[in-house]
Design a protein around this motif. Sequence first.
Motif, PDB file in Angstrom:
ATOM      1  N   THR A   1       0.833  -1.202   0.000  1.00 43.92           N
ATOM      2  CA  THR A   1       0.000   0.000   0.000  1.00 43.92           C
ATOM      3  C   THR A   1       0.869   1.253   0.000  1.00 43.92           C
ATOM      4  O   THR A   1       0.604   2.212  -0.743  1.00 43.92           O
ATOM      5  N   ALA A   2       1.910   1.258   0.811  1.00 40.90           N
ATOM      6  CA  ALA A   2       2.826   2.404   0.848  1.00 40.90           C
ATOM      7  C   ALA A   2       3.550   2.570  -0.479  1.00 40.90           C
ATOM      8  O   ALA A   2       3.786   3.698  -0.946  1.00 40.90           O
ATOM      9  N   ARG A   3       3.860   1.468  -1.114  1.00 42.77           N
ATOM     10  CA  ARG A   3       4.569   1.518  -2.401  1.00 42.77           C
ATOM     11  C   ARG A   3       3.746   2.223  -3.470  1.00 42.77           C
ATOM     12  O   ARG A   3       4.297   2.860  -4.379  1.00 42.77           O
ATOM     13  N   MET A   4       2.433   2.141  -3.380  1.00 42.02           N
ATOM     14  CA  MET A   4       1.563   2.771  -4.389  1.00 42.02           C
ATOM     15  C   MET A   4       1.721   4.289  -4.425  1.00 42.02           C
ATOM     16  O   MET A   4       1.383   4.927  -5.416  1.00 42.02           O
ATOM     17  N   LEU A   5       2.256   4.867  -3.350  1.00 41.01           N
ATOM     18  CA  LEU A   5       2.463   6.318  -3.304  1.00 41.01           C
ATOM     19  C   LEU A   5       3.798   6.720  -3.933  1.00 41.01           C
ATOM     20  O   LEU A   5       4.116   7.907  -3.981  1.00 41.01           O
ATOM     21  N   THR A   6       4.568   5.736  -4.393  1.00 40.98           N
ATOM     22  CA  THR A   6       5.855   5.913  -5.079  1.00 40.98           C
ATOM     23  C   THR A   6       6.795   6.902  -4.386  1.00 40.98           C
ATOM     24  O   THR A   6       7.264   7.867  -4.997  1.00 40.98           O
ATOM     25  N   PRO A   7       7.072   6.702  -3.121  1.00 40.87           N
ATOM     26  CA  PRO A   7       8.051   7.558  -2.440  1.00 40.87           C
ATOM     27  C   PRO A   7       9.468   7.067  -2.739  1.00 40.87           C
ATOM     28  O   PRO A   7       9.667   6.004  -3.341  1.00 40.87           O
ATOM     29  N   ARG A   8      10.443   7.794  -2.285  1.00 35.31           N
ATOM     30  CA  ARG A   8      11.826   7.331  -2.396  1.00 35.31           C
ATOM     31  C   ARG A   8      12.100   6.243  -1.353  1.00 35.31           C
ATOM     32  O   ARG A   8      12.857   5.304  -1.612  1.00 35.31           O
ATOM     33  N   TYR A   9      11.480   6.384  -0.180  1.00 35.00           N
ATOM     34  CA  TYR A   9      11.687   5.423   0.906  1.00 35.00           C
ATOM     35  C   TYR A   9      10.356   5.153   1.615  1.00 35.00           C
ATOM     36  O   TYR A   9       9.482   6.020   1.664  1.00 35.00           O
ATOM     37  N   ILE A  10      10.256   3.947   2.165  1.00 37.99           N
ATOM     38  CA  ILE A  10       9.090   3.565   2.951  1.00 37.99           C
ATOM     39  C   ILE A  10       9.556   3.219   4.360  1.00 37.99           C
ATOM     40  O   ILE A  10      10.445   2.377   4.538  1.00 37.99           O
TER      41      ILE A  10
ATOM     42  N   THR B   1      13.872  -1.585  -3.535  1.00 40.45           N
ATOM     43  CA  THR B   1      14.016  -2.883  -2.873  1.00 40.45           C
ATOM     44  C   THR B   1      12.672  -3.556  -2.617  1.00 40.45           C
ATOM     45  O   THR B   1      12.579  -4.791  -2.559  1.00 40.45           O
ATOM     46  N   VAL B   2      11.630  -2.752  -2.508  1.00 39.58           N
ATOM     47  CA  VAL B   2      10.334  -3.250  -2.034  1.00 39.58           C
ATOM     48  C   VAL B   2       9.705  -4.316  -2.939  1.00 39.58           C
ATOM     49  O   VAL B   2       9.239  -5.350  -2.434  1.00 39.58           O
ATOM     50  N   PRO B   3       9.647  -4.143  -4.279  1.00 40.40           N
ATOM     51  CA  PRO B   3       9.005  -5.194  -5.095  1.00 40.40           C
ATOM     52  C   PRO B   3       9.646  -6.566  -4.921  1.00 40.40           C
ATOM     53  O   PRO B   3       8.939  -7.574  -4.808  1.00 40.40           O
ATOM     54  N   THR B   4      10.975  -6.605  -4.889  1.00 38.19           N
ATOM     55  CA  THR B   4      11.676  -7.878  -4.724  1.00 38.19           C
ATOM     56  C   THR B   4      11.409  -8.464  -3.347  1.00 38.19           C
ATOM     57  O   THR B   4      11.219  -9.679  -3.192  1.00 38.19           O
TER      58      THR B   4
ATOM     59  N   VAL C   1       8.733  -7.936  -1.446  1.00 38.25           N
ATOM     60  CA  VAL C   1       7.347  -8.400  -1.392  1.00 38.25           C
ATOM     61  C   VAL C   1       7.207  -9.753  -2.084  1.00 38.25           C
ATOM     62  O   VAL C   1       6.545 -10.668  -1.559  1.00 38.25           O
ATOM     63  N   ASP C   2       7.830  -9.913  -3.243  1.00 44.79           N
ATOM     64  CA  ASP C   2       7.780 -11.198  -3.948  1.00 44.79           C
ATOM     65  C   ASP C   2       8.414 -12.302  -3.100  1.00 44.79           C
ATOM     66  O   ASP C   2       7.893 -13.426  -3.034  1.00 44.79           O
ATOM     67  N   PHE C   3       9.516 -11.983  -2.457  1.00 45.10           N
ATOM     68  CA  PHE C   3      10.200 -12.973  -1.625  1.00 45.10           C
ATOM     69  C   PHE C   3       9.319 -13.408  -0.456  1.00 45.10           C
ATOM     70  O   PHE C   3       9.206 -14.608  -0.164  1.00 45.10           O
ATOM     71  N   LEU C   4       8.686 -12.440   0.201  1.00 41.27           N
ATOM     72  CA  LEU C   4       7.819 -12.767   1.336  1.00 41.27           C
ATOM     73  C   LEU C   4       6.582 -13.548   0.880  1.00 41.27           C
ATOM     74  O   LEU C   4       6.125 -14.459   1.572  1.00 41.27           O
ATOM     75  N   ASN C   5       6.041 -13.190  -0.284  1.00 44.83           N
ATOM     76  CA  ASN C   5       4.892 -13.931  -0.821  1.00 44.83           C
ATOM     77  C   ASN C   5       5.266 -15.380  -1.116  1.00 44.83           C
ATOM     78  O   ASN C   5       4.489 -16.303  -0.833  1.00 44.83           O
ATOM     79  N   ASN C   6       6.439 -15.589  -1.684  1.00 49.71           N
ATOM     80  CA  ASN C   6       6.889 -16.952  -1.973  1.00 49.71           C
ATOM     81  C   ASN C   6       7.062 -17.756  -0.684  1.00 49.71           C
ATOM     82  O   ASN C   6       6.744 -18.944  -0.639  1.00 49.71           O
ATOM     83  N   SER C   7       7.541 -17.085   0.352  1.00 51.24           N
ATOM     84  CA  SER C   7       7.692 -17.766   1.640  1.00 51.24           C
ATOM     85  C   SER C   7       6.335 -18.196   2.181  1.00 51.24           C
ATOM     86  O   SER C   7       6.197 -19.280   2.761  1.00 51.24           O
ATOM     87  N   GLN C   8       5.323 -17.360   1.975  1.00 52.61           N
ATOM     88  CA  GLN C   8       3.986 -17.696   2.446  1.00 52.61           C
ATOM     89  C   GLN C   8       3.402 -18.879   1.674  1.00 52.61           C
ATOM     90  O   GLN C   8       2.734 -19.730   2.234  1.00 52.61           O
ATOM     91  N   GLN C   9       3.692 -18.942   0.380  1.00 53.65           N
ATOM     92  CA  GLN C   9       3.192 -20.053  -0.429  1.00 53.65           C
ATOM     93  C   GLN C   9       3.822 -21.377  -0.007  1.00 53.65           C
ATOM     94  O   GLN C   9       3.249 -22.449  -0.218  1.00 53.65           O
ATOM     95  N   LEU C  10       5.010 -21.279   0.583  1.00 54.13           N
ATOM     96  CA  LEU C  10       5.673 -22.488   1.083  1.00 54.13           C
ATOM     97  C   LEU C  10       5.221 -22.827   2.501  1.00 54.13           C
ATOM     98  O   LEU C  10       5.800 -23.711   3.143  1.00 54.13           O
ATOM     99  N   ASP C  11       4.180 -22.103   2.975  1.00 52.78           N
ATOM    100  CA  ASP C  11       3.654 -22.312   4.335  1.00 52.78           C
ATOM    101  C   ASP C  11       4.745 -22.142   5.398  1.00 52.78           C
ATOM    102  O   ASP C  11       4.808 -22.887   6.370  1.00 52.78           O
ATOM    103  N   SER C  12       5.599 -21.157   5.155  1.00 55.34           N
ATOM    104  CA  SER C  12       6.667 -20.897   6.107  1.00 55.34           C
ATOM    105  C   SER C  12       6.105 -20.306   7.392  1.00 55.34           C
ATOM    106  O   SER C  12       5.285 -19.393   7.356  1.00 55.34           O
ATOM    107  N   ASP C  13       6.521 -20.857   8.512  1.00 56.10           N
ATOM    108  CA  ASP C  13       6.090 -20.328   9.805  1.00 56.10           C
ATOM    109  C   ASP C  13       7.294 -19.722  10.534  1.00 56.10           C
ATOM    110  O   ASP C  13       7.505 -19.945  11.718  1.00 56.10           O
ATOM    111  N   VAL C  14       8.056 -18.956   9.765  1.00 58.98           N
ATOM    112  CA  VAL C  14       9.252 -18.302  10.286  1.00 58.98           C
ATOM    113  C   VAL C  14       8.912 -16.850  10.582  1.00 58.98           C
ATOM    114  O   VAL C  14       8.103 -16.226   9.896  1.00 58.98           O
TER     115      VAL C  14
END
Length: 397
Positions: free
Chosen positions: A191-200, A334-337, A339-352
């Motif tokens: 959601t924060a990324r949609m505002l296209t700031p330099r930093y979140i 850095t954010v898109p990469t 987010v993709d990494f965290l989404n992939n972790s969720q698909q692997l049912d990671s409980d880390v």
Amino acid sequence: MMLRVKHHCCRKLSTYTLFLITLYLSAIALVAFVCKDIPLSPLFKEFHRDTNKLSQQVSDSNTLRLEEATQYFKSRRPADSIKHYKREFKGQVDIVIAIVTVKRKSRQTFSTGYLIQTSAALDKIVRTHNTSFNVTLFICNTETKDSDHSEANFVSAYIPMVTKHSDQSERNANVTVLQKETKDYIYCLSTARMLTPRYILMVEDDSVPNENFLEVIQQSLTQIGERKFAFLKLFYPPKWQGFALEISRVLELLCFGAIGGSFFLVFHHTCQLHRHWKRSLYVQYIVGFLFTVTVIYLIGRQNIMTFRSRSRHFHSLHPSPACCTPAMLYPLETVPTLVDFLNNSQQLDSDVGLDLQINEFTQTFDLPGYQIEPNLFRHIGMISSLSKPIKHPEEFL
């Protein structure tokens, strides 16, 4: 006659040496007496074992901060406050601050008020800071039953709020607390990324900032320059920031000793004490060194660092440890990469834990993460949002 004079001089010298030893030991004893009541000093836990009493002190302090934060918001007009955040910026937004919040599920009957305190502190700084940053702020409410989150409903009259609604996977009873935390973080970050700031800047709702945190961030980013990095960590638990058997911490303590030893030499020479205490410069230096090391250790590294936090010039960058995400600054690229990494972790049912996943991200993509020291935020959440037991109160005094 000569033997008598010599004996008298030696006795006088011994008396003066004994006086200095007594003086230095008395000073150390006085420091120890004071430090036993300073949280995070090595002696504090030895003299304060009643956690119920400490918890009450934390609760009283929290109540006072909550009253001040509530009065701050009530002194403002909601319409004007919201209008401030909807104004147009000249140029790109530099930092978007997302306060991630969820209602705490606790046996406590009172409201912690963490979100109100954090929001009030950030709102005040965002309006009055002296940096060149364009900064905006919003609340990211991840409580699926948003009507139950009374603090978020109160703050949303003054600061814009987005609310995350649960999907079918989250309504599944098999979703763990750690998995939900990661999903919530992904939502708020996106959601924060949609505002296209330099930093979140992702801030948990129980993290109150120092008044100069934006100035320190600006200086730290200047120090990093054009180098790519994963994040800036703005908080690390103080209980792990003390002196320890680590090379960097030992060297830091020795540096304090070296400065103290040098100061003692200057002090003895300026006060002409060397005329009475005719020991070698080496011995005087060692005495000053040991005295300083002892005093600094008794005070505690965390408490020494509070003096450094007063000025942006005394903060430093270090490689980030894995733990903890109360306040994290991410470059937009850095954010898109991530987010993709965290989404992939969720698909692997990671409980880390989220912090360990982010640390794994930095290792996978070989991106450095930095920690700013001293902390730019204070963690006030003795009652966790992760359904963990109440934490030890010493951390929150």
